[in-house]
Design a protein around this motif. Structure first.
Motif, PDB file in Angstrom:
ATOM      1  N   ARG A   4       0.761  -1.114   0.166  1.00 62.27           N
ATOM      2  CA  ARG A   4      -0.010   0.010  -0.080  1.00 62.27           C
ATOM      3  C   ARG A   4       0.855   1.386  -0.034  1.00 62.27           C
ATOM      4  N   ILE A   5       2.176   1.231   0.698  1.00 55.88           N
ATOM      5  CA  ILE A   5       2.754   2.228   0.891  1.00 55.88           C
ATOM      6  C   ILE A   5       3.376   2.604  -0.672  1.00 55.88           C
ATOM      7  N   ASN A   6       3.769   1.524  -1.252  1.00 56.94           N
ATOM      8  CA  ASN A   6       4.302   1.692  -2.668  1.00 56.94           C
ATOM      9  C   ASN A   6       3.404   2.320  -3.602  1.00 56.94           C
ATOM     10  N   VAL A   7       2.193   1.890  -3.698  1.00 57.36           N
ATOM     11  CA  VAL A   7       0.984   2.445  -4.362  1.00 57.36           C
ATOM     12  C   VAL A   7       1.003   4.103  -4.143  1.00 57.36           C
ATOM     13  N   PHE A   8       0.884   4.397  -2.881  1.00 58.72           N
ATOM     14  CA  PHE A   8       0.667   5.983  -2.562  1.00 58.72           C
ATOM     15  C   PHE A   8       2.182   6.639  -3.174  1.00 58.72           C
ATOM     16  N   HIS A   9       3.390   6.068  -2.868  1.00 59.14           N
ATOM     17  CA  HIS A   9       4.655   6.672  -3.284  1.00 59.14           C
ATOM     18  C   HIS A   9       4.466   6.617  -4.898  1.00 59.14           C
ATOM     19  N   TYR A  10       3.882   5.733  -5.660  1.00 63.61           N
ATOM     20  CA  TYR A  10       3.850   5.892  -7.148  1.00 63.61           C
ATOM     21  C   TYR A  10       2.772   7.065  -7.392  1.00 63.61           C
ATOM     22  N   ASP A  11       1.657   7.244  -6.681  1.00 61.83           N
ATOM     23  CA  ASP A  11       0.813   8.150  -7.063  1.00 61.83           C
ATOM     24  C   ASP A  11       1.432   9.551  -6.649  1.00 61.83           C
ATOM     25  N   PHE A  12       2.142   9.726  -5.453  1.00 60.55           N
ATOM     26  CA  PHE A  12       2.562  10.935  -5.414  1.00 60.55           C
ATOM     27  C   PHE A  12       3.791  11.359  -6.456  1.00 60.55           C
ATOM     28  N   MET A  13       4.266  10.542  -6.855  1.00 63.79           N
ATOM     29  CA  MET A  13       5.381  10.979  -8.065  1.00 63.79           C
ATOM     30  C   MET A  13       4.230  11.336  -9.226  1.00 63.79           C
ATOM     31  N   ASN A  14       3.228  10.953  -9.508  1.00 62.60           N
ATOM     32  CA  ASN A  14       2.535  11.193 -10.740  1.00 62.60           C
ATOM     33  C   ASN A  14       1.827  12.538 -10.344  1.00 62.60           C
ATOM     34  N   ILE A  15       1.483  13.208  -9.280  1.00 62.12           N
ATOM     35  CA  ILE A  15       1.076  14.336  -8.803  1.00 62.12           C
ATOM     36  C   ILE A  15       2.139  15.465  -9.407  1.00 62.12           C
ATOM     37  N   LYS A  16       3.255  15.352  -8.996  1.00 67.33           N
ATOM     38  CA  LYS A  16       4.269  16.071  -9.407  1.00 67.33           C
ATOM     39  C   LYS A  16       4.350  16.033 -10.845  1.00 67.33           C
ATOM     40  N   THR A  17       4.274  15.163 -11.541  1.00 65.30           N
ATOM     41  CA  THR A  17       4.309  15.233 -13.006  1.00 65.30           C
ATOM     42  C   THR A  17       3.088  16.047 -13.357  1.00 65.30           C
ATOM     43  N   PHE A  18       1.660  15.906 -12.839  1.00 63.38           N
ATOM     44  CA  PHE A  18       0.501  16.417 -13.063  1.00 63.38           C
ATOM     45  C   PHE A  18       0.658  17.705 -12.797  1.00 63.38           C
ATOM     46  N   TYR A  19       1.344  18.510 -11.737  1.00 61.37           N
ATOM     47  CA  TYR A  19       1.406  19.956 -11.558  1.00 61.37           C
ATOM     48  C   TYR A  19       2.315  20.432 -12.734  1.00 61.37           C
ATOM     49  N   ARG A  20       3.616  19.843 -13.082  1.00 67.59           N
ATOM     50  CA  ARG A  20       4.232  20.439 -14.205  1.00 67.59           C
ATOM     51  C   ARG A  20       3.516  20.661 -15.600  1.00 67.59           C
ATOM     52  N   THR A  21       2.608  19.602 -15.730  1.00 66.04           N
ATOM     53  CA  THR A  21       1.880  19.634 -16.952  1.00 66.04           C
ATOM     54  C   THR A  21       0.836  20.588 -17.034  1.00 66.04           C
ATOM     55  N   CYS A  22       0.380  20.921 -15.893  1.00 61.95           N
ATOM     56  CA  CYS A  22      -0.461  21.956 -15.741  1.00 61.95           C
ATOM     57  C   CYS A  22       0.098  23.341 -15.905  1.00 61.95           C
ATOM     58  N   SER A  23       1.178  23.575 -15.362  1.00 60.13           N
ATOM     59  CA  SER A  23       2.023  24.785 -15.475  1.00 60.13           C
ATOM     60  C   SER A  23       2.363  24.977 -16.844  1.00 60.13           C
ATOM     61  N   LEU A  24       2.685  23.965 -17.662  1.00 62.13           N
ATOM     62  CA  LEU A  24       3.080  24.174 -19.168  1.00 62.13           C
ATOM     63  C   LEU A  24       1.770  24.556 -19.679  1.00 62.13           C
ATOM     64  N   LEU A  25       0.771  24.074 -19.470  1.00 60.88           N
ATOM     65  CA  LEU A  25      -0.442  24.504 -20.297  1.00 60.88           C
ATOM     66  C   LEU A  25      -0.957  25.733 -20.101  1.00 60.88           C
ATOM     67  N   LEU A  26      -0.640  26.221 -19.037  1.00 61.19           N
ATOM     68  CA  LEU A  26      -0.828  27.853 -18.768  1.00 61.19           C
ATOM     69  C   LEU A  26      -0.207  28.693 -19.592  1.00 61.19           C
ATOM     70  N   LYS A  27       0.704  28.370 -20.310  1.00 62.98           N
ATOM     71  CA  LYS A  27       1.540  29.140 -21.181  1.00 62.98           C
ATOM     72  C   LYS A  27       0.815  29.408 -22.659  1.00 62.98           C
ATOM     73  N   PHE A  28      -0.138  28.546 -22.962  1.00 67.04           N
ATOM     74  CA  PHE A  28      -1.157  28.529 -23.988  1.00 67.04           C
ATOM     75  C   PHE A  28      -2.315  29.376 -23.864  1.00 67.04           C
TER      76      PHE A  28
END
Length: 351
Positions: A4-28
């Motif tokens: 279960r900890i490993n699952v959360f670990h993976y999901d938290f890493m995805n949130i970081k990528t998700f935030y970066r994607t949102c930041s890039l989309l704001l430039k358009f």
């Protein structure tokens, strides 16, 4: 617990990528209103916390490792990671509507980029969707078949039966029709020069298999699919497209010819376009008044089979079974007996 900890670990890493994607989309330009800088800043805290919780420390020397373990002991004593984790979960829950909208928007953007790349890299057209019981394809091809031969067909006021020898292209043609009609109604793009089709479901009986777990045989699988078609035809007024490949080949020839003919005659009275392939010419004798006939041909030259993979109007009565077994070097005794027995085998008379 570790899993279960490993699952959360993976999901938290995805949130970081998700935030970066949102930041890039704001430039358009032309991003949705909820995608404002103020709203995206709410994700920054979640992203930073998620990065901290999922970050793996890599230390270069023993002193760095010692400091890392000391810090971890202090954090463990004060339950720092647990408190940070609970705080991050609370932030995610309080901003859940924003996260869901952003995820959906990123998915739409990602799908749009994929579709745009597909259109740029392939030859196709935008479809004409109608409510008429008509299907028109010009120079249609299957995108997954290398150097696929293009075919055209127009189906109006009747359905069609396709005959042809083995490996001549019947099944690929059915799949070509199916995938182009589906894509025309999903991504507004088809692999052909022109396509006009009704807004409809596409029912197929092409890849059929038995199911040991459910106790269904190969033939039962075909019957269940046909039964699903009946239910939909009774519940909608829109024309439907139905594709049968070698209809009811899972049973004996007498029952197959009788049942297939009865089914096709029944469907000819319904609001649907039926395209069926078969090796049974007796079926054509029973349904020819309601179904147009087409075929795929082959030729033999220097004991080598050649296929042009072009659909033609009419009936194919030739077979290529002997040529195929000869090309695979079957024992001569089998080939000679096949030739002899072929002259004596008679199909049952349907009564």
């Amino acid at each position: 617990m570790k899993r279960r900890i490993n699952v959360f670990h993976y999901d938290f890493m995805n949130i970081k990528t998700f935030y970066r994607t949102c930041s890039l989309l704001l430039k358009f330009d032309n991003v949705p209103d909820f995608f404002s800088k103020i709203e995206i800043k709410k994700l920054k805290t979640i992203s930073n916390n998620s990065f901290y919780l999922s970050h793996n420390i890599e230390y270069a020397d023993e002193l760095s490792a010692l400091m890392y373990y000391v810090i971890e002991m202090i954090k463990g004593f004060f339950l720092f990671d647990s408190m940070l984790y609970n705080h991050t979960i609370s932030l995610i829950e309080s901003n859940l509507p924003l996260l869901q909208k952003a995820y959906q928007y990123i998915g739409i953007v990602d799908a749009s980029i994929s579709i745009a790349s597909l259109k740029k890299g392939t030859q196709g057209c935008e479809p004409v969707i109608s409510l008429k019981k008509e299907l028109v394809l010009k120079n249609a091809y299957h995108p997954l078949v290398n150097n696929c031969i293009k075919n055209s067909i127009t189906i109006k006021d009747s359905s069609i039966v396709i005959t042809g020898s083995n490996m001549s292209g019947k099944t690929t043609f059915l799949k070509t029709i199916g995938i182009n009609v589906i894509l025309s109604q999903t991504i507004n793009y088809s692999f052909c020069d022109y396509i006009e089709n009704p807004y409809s479901n596409v029912f197929t009986s092409i890849v059929k298999e038995d199911n040991i777990e459910q106790g269904n045989s190969y033939f039962m699988d075909e019957l269940l699919r046909a039964n699903q078609i009946f239910k939909v035809l009774d519940s909608t007024s829109l024309p439907q497209i139905i594709l049968f490949d070698e209809i009811f080949k899972g049973t004996n020839s007498k029952d197959r010819i009788a049942l297939a003919s009865a089914l096709l005659l029944y469907l000819s009275k319904m609001n649907c376009i039926v395209i069926v392939t078969t090796h049974d010419l007796d079926i054509i004798d029973l349904v020819y008044e309601k179904y147009a006939t087409y075929f795929f041909d082959n030729s033999l030259f220097d004991n080598i089979l050649y296929f042009d993979y072009k659909i033609k109007h009419g009936i194919q009565s030739k077979t290529n079974v002997l040529e195929l077994v000869k090309s695979l070097n079957f024992p001569p005794a089998i080939i000679s007996d096949t030739i002899k027995l072929k002259q004596t085998v008679k199909l049952p008379i349907i009564k």
